[in-house]
Motif scaffolding. Structure first.
Motif, PDB file in Angstrom:
ATOM      1  N   ARG A  95       0.999  -1.175   0.230  1.00 40.98           N
ATOM      2  CA  ARG A  95      -0.075   0.087   0.001  1.00 40.98           C
ATOM      3  C   ARG A  95       0.859   1.083  -0.007  1.00 40.98           C
ATOM      4  NH1 ARG A  95      -5.476   1.132   3.411  1.00 40.98           N
ATOM      5  NH2 ARG A  95      -5.532   3.517   3.023  1.00 40.98           N
ATOM      6  N   GLU A  96       2.057   1.198   0.622  1.00 43.46           N
ATOM      7  CA  GLU A  96       2.908   2.368   0.682  1.00 43.46           C
ATOM      8  C   GLU A  96       3.457   2.524  -0.706  1.00 43.46           C
ATOM      9  OE1 GLU A  96       4.576   5.364   2.925  1.00 43.46           O
ATOM     10  OE2 GLU A  96       3.050   4.157   3.320  1.00 43.46           O
ATOM     11  N   ILE A  97       3.571   1.676  -1.571  1.00 41.61           N
ATOM     12  CA  ILE A  97       3.937   2.174  -2.901  1.00 41.61           C
ATOM     13  C   ILE A  97       3.037   3.070  -3.343  1.00 41.61           C
ATOM     14  CG2 ILE A  97       3.844   1.164  -5.313  1.00 41.61           C
ATOM     15  CD1 ILE A  97       4.770  -1.437  -4.067  1.00 41.61           C
ATOM     16  N   LEU A  98       1.714   3.445  -3.142  1.00 42.94           N
ATOM     17  CA  LEU A  98       0.889   4.301  -3.456  1.00 42.94           C
ATOM     18  C   LEU A  98       1.346   5.645  -3.131  1.00 42.94           C
ATOM     19  CD1 LEU A  98      -2.636   2.365  -3.433  1.00 42.94           C
ATOM     20  CD2 LEU A  98      -1.215   2.709  -5.469  1.00 42.94           C
ATOM     21  N   ASN A  99       1.845   5.789  -1.865  1.00 45.19           N
ATOM     22  CA  ASN A  99       2.241   7.124  -1.291  1.00 45.19           C
ATOM     23  C   ASN A  99       3.428   7.503  -1.863  1.00 45.19           C
ATOM     24  OD1 ASN A  99       0.039   7.258   0.356  1.00 45.19           O
ATOM     25  ND2 ASN A  99       0.560   6.000   2.094  1.00 45.19           N
ATOM     26  N   GLU A 100       4.522   6.310  -2.133  1.00 43.77           N
ATOM     27  CA  GLU A 100       5.703   6.923  -2.674  1.00 43.77           C
ATOM     28  C   GLU A 100       5.424   7.536  -4.249  1.00 43.77           C
ATOM     29  OE1 GLU A 100       8.853   6.815  -1.747  1.00 43.77           O
ATOM     30  OE2 GLU A 100       7.804   6.151   0.112  1.00 43.77           O
ATOM     31  N   VAL A 101       4.126   6.906  -4.969  1.00 36.57           N
ATOM     32  CA  VAL A 101       3.942   7.506  -6.193  1.00 36.57           C
ATOM     33  C   VAL A 101       3.427   9.180  -6.010  1.00 36.57           C
ATOM     34  CG1 VAL A 101       2.442   7.754  -8.319  1.00 36.57           C
ATOM     35  CG2 VAL A 101       3.665   5.392  -7.402  1.00 36.57           C
ATOM     36  N   ARG A 102       2.648   9.225  -4.960  1.00 39.20           N
ATOM     37  CA  ARG A 102       2.096  10.379  -4.458  1.00 39.20           C
ATOM     38  C   ARG A 102       3.188  11.428  -4.449  1.00 39.20           C
ATOM     39  NH1 ARG A 102      -2.185   7.236  -1.529  1.00 39.20           N
ATOM     40  NH2 ARG A 102      -3.975   7.380  -2.891  1.00 39.20           N
ATOM     41  N   LYS A 103       4.288  10.890  -3.505  1.00 39.22           N
ATOM     42  CA  LYS A 103       5.307  11.757  -3.130  1.00 39.22           C
ATOM     43  C   LYS A 103       6.111  12.233  -4.260  1.00 39.22           C
ATOM     44  CE  LYS A 103       5.984   9.571   1.328  1.00 39.22           C
ATOM     45  NZ  LYS A 103       6.944   8.594   2.129  1.00 39.22           N
ATOM     46  N   ASN A 104       6.266  11.513  -5.278  1.00 45.08           N
ATOM     47  CA  ASN A 104       6.919  11.822  -6.520  1.00 45.08           C
ATOM     48  C   ASN A 104       6.134  12.428  -7.697  1.00 45.08           C
ATOM     49  OD1 ASN A 104       9.617  10.814  -5.997  1.00 45.08           O
ATOM     50  ND2 ASN A 104       8.940   8.635  -6.262  1.00 45.08           N
ATOM     51  N   ARG A 105       5.082  13.128  -6.964  1.00 50.68           N
ATOM     52  CA  ARG A 105       4.275  13.973  -7.995  1.00 50.68           C
ATOM     53  C   ARG A 105       3.664  13.082  -9.228  1.00 50.68           C
ATOM     54  NH1 ARG A 105       6.999  20.002  -8.378  1.00 50.68           N
ATOM     55  NH2 ARG A 105       7.081  20.184  -6.142  1.00 50.68           N
ATOM     56  N   TYR A 106       3.091  11.721  -8.567  1.00 51.40           N
ATOM     57  CA  TYR A 106       2.639  10.916  -9.770  1.00 51.40           C
ATOM     58  C   TYR A 106       3.342  10.531 -10.797  1.00 51.40           C
ATOM     59  CZ  TYR A 106      -1.205  12.241  -6.655  1.00 51.40           C
ATOM     60  OH  TYR A 106      -2.409  12.325  -5.735  1.00 51.40           O
ATOM     61  N   ASP A 107       4.916  10.683 -10.805  1.00 48.90           N
ATOM     62  CA  ASP A 107       5.698  10.480 -11.695  1.00 48.90           C
ATOM     63  C   ASP A 107       5.675   8.670 -11.840  1.00 48.90           C
ATOM     64  OD1 ASP A 107       7.138   9.683 -13.857  1.00 48.90           O
ATOM     65  OD2 ASP A 107       8.888  10.982 -13.048  1.00 48.90           O
ATOM     66  N   CYS A 108       4.902   8.026 -12.383  1.00 50.40           N
ATOM     67  CA  CYS A 108       5.043   6.194 -12.618  1.00 50.40           C
ATOM     68  C   CYS A 108       5.243   6.150 -14.051  1.00 50.40           C
ATOM     69  CB  CYS A 108       3.796   6.046 -12.382  1.00 50.40           C
ATOM     70  SG  CYS A 108       2.157   6.536 -13.114  1.00 50.40           S
ATOM     71  N   PHE A 109       5.719   7.103 -14.416  1.00 47.89           N
ATOM     72  CA  PHE A 109       5.954   7.168 -15.966  1.00 47.89           C
ATOM     73  C   PHE A 109       7.579   6.980 -16.170  1.00 47.89           C
ATOM     74  CE2 PHE A 109       2.255   9.552 -16.132  1.00 47.89           C
ATOM     75  CZ  PHE A 109       1.547   8.739 -16.866  1.00 47.89           C
ATOM     76  N   THR A 110       8.177   7.685 -15.439  1.00 52.32           N
ATOM     77  CA  THR A 110       9.906   7.779 -15.527  1.00 52.32           C
ATOM     78  C   THR A 110      10.326   6.980 -14.271  1.00 52.32           C
ATOM     79  OG1 THR A 110      10.285  10.021 -14.781  1.00 52.32           O
ATOM     80  CG2 THR A 110       9.706   9.567 -17.337  1.00 52.32           C
TER      81      THR A 110
END
Length: 295
Positions: free
Chosen positions: A253-268
């Motif tokens: 679940r914390e992976i989702l928060n990591e994406v949020r911390k990185n401003r939703y950069d799940c592309f690069t």
């Protein structure tokens, strides 16, 4: 009671352990703390699922992928007919199936999920995405259930599947860019994109604008609701499995928060949970288990 493992079987399980340790550090961190036999069984199940995944990821074209899956399915047919292939994974899995009431149909479901990827079609709606996720990840929850729980009732099975779906949704939200670049797949349902005014062009260009964020958070809310609902299940699991399972759930679940911390950069970016955070999650879940025990 079955006897101790032979040196050869011990080595087979070590090979399975090396596979989960290499490919899923989060799962390994959580489940390596199980009692030895239970941990080894988890490693064997993971090794099978990894083999199914690699059957298509390590193939150069559709024909080769289908050939690999057909070969795996033939080996599974032989395995269940009592003609076990003589490789480390199958030997370890045979021992695991002897020790636990593994639902063999879920092994086929795992292969079917990979076949769905080979003939991939972008899901039209959330129901289609969950149907796919049940095959590739809900099946894993069902396979692990008899290892971690002494009460594999119908209700437990349904909820184990839901936890697998939550983790698959998390994988999808973490790997949007990778899935598109490497495999040409977009798992986000077309209806979800349309509802928030997000075009496929935005996905292709890797633009994490507000429309994409709204899409992403829509699916994240589905995953988080499933994570939340599963916490009520934990009392039904073996005492020794409760902390590892909650750690697995919460680290994922914390992976989702990591994406949020990185401003939703799940592309690069490859969004991962640090070991420091994993250790904090472990302490948080220990306190949670102590609290519900005293209620």
């Amino acid at each position: 009671m079955m006897g101790p493992h032979t040196p050869s079987l011990e080595n087979d399980y070590k090979i399975c352990e090396s596979i989960i340790k290499e490919h899923s550090k989060s799962f390994y961190y959580a489940f390596s703390s199980l009692p030895e036999l239970d941990a080894k069984a988890v490693y064997a199940i993971y090794a099978f699922c990894r083999m199914a995944d690699d059957a298509i990821d390590h193939a150069s074209d559709k024909a080769h992928r289908l050939e690999n899956l057909d070969k795996l399915k033939s080996e599974l047919n032989a395995f269940l007919a009592g003609n076990r292939p003589d490789t480390p994974m199958w030997r370890a899995l045979e021992d695991t199936c002897d020790r636990y009431d593994i639902d063999e149909s879920m092994l086929y479901a795992q292969i079917r999920g990979q076949e769905m990827d080979v003939s991939f079609e972008q899901p039209e709606n959330l129901e289609a995405l969950i149907h796919y996720s049940n095959h590739v990840a809900g099946s894993v929850g069902r396979l692990l259930l008899p290892i971690l729980c002494n009460d594999p009732s119908a209700e437990r099975k349904v909820n184990a599947e839901k936890l697998g779906v939550a983790m698959q949704l998390t994988n999808i939200l973490r790997d949007v860019g990778e899935d598109f670049r490497q495999h040409g797949r977009v798992y986000i349902p077309t209806t979800t994109l349309k509802r928030h005014g997000c075009s496929m062009n935005q996905i292709e260009q890797g633009r994490a604008d507000q429309a994409f964020v709204d899409v992403w958070e829509d699916l994240a809310a589905e995953a988080e609701a499933l994570y939340d609902s599963f916490r009520d299940e934990i009392s039904h699991y073996k005492k020794e499995a409760q902390l590892p399972l909650l750690m697995s759930l919460s680290v994922y679940r914390e992976i989702l928060n990591e994406v949020r911390k990185n401003r939703y950069d799940c592309f690069t970016k490859r969004n991962v949970v640090s070991m420091t955070r994993k250790m904090k999650i472990r302490n948080e879940e220990m306190r949670f288990l102590k609290k519900i025990k005293n209620v």
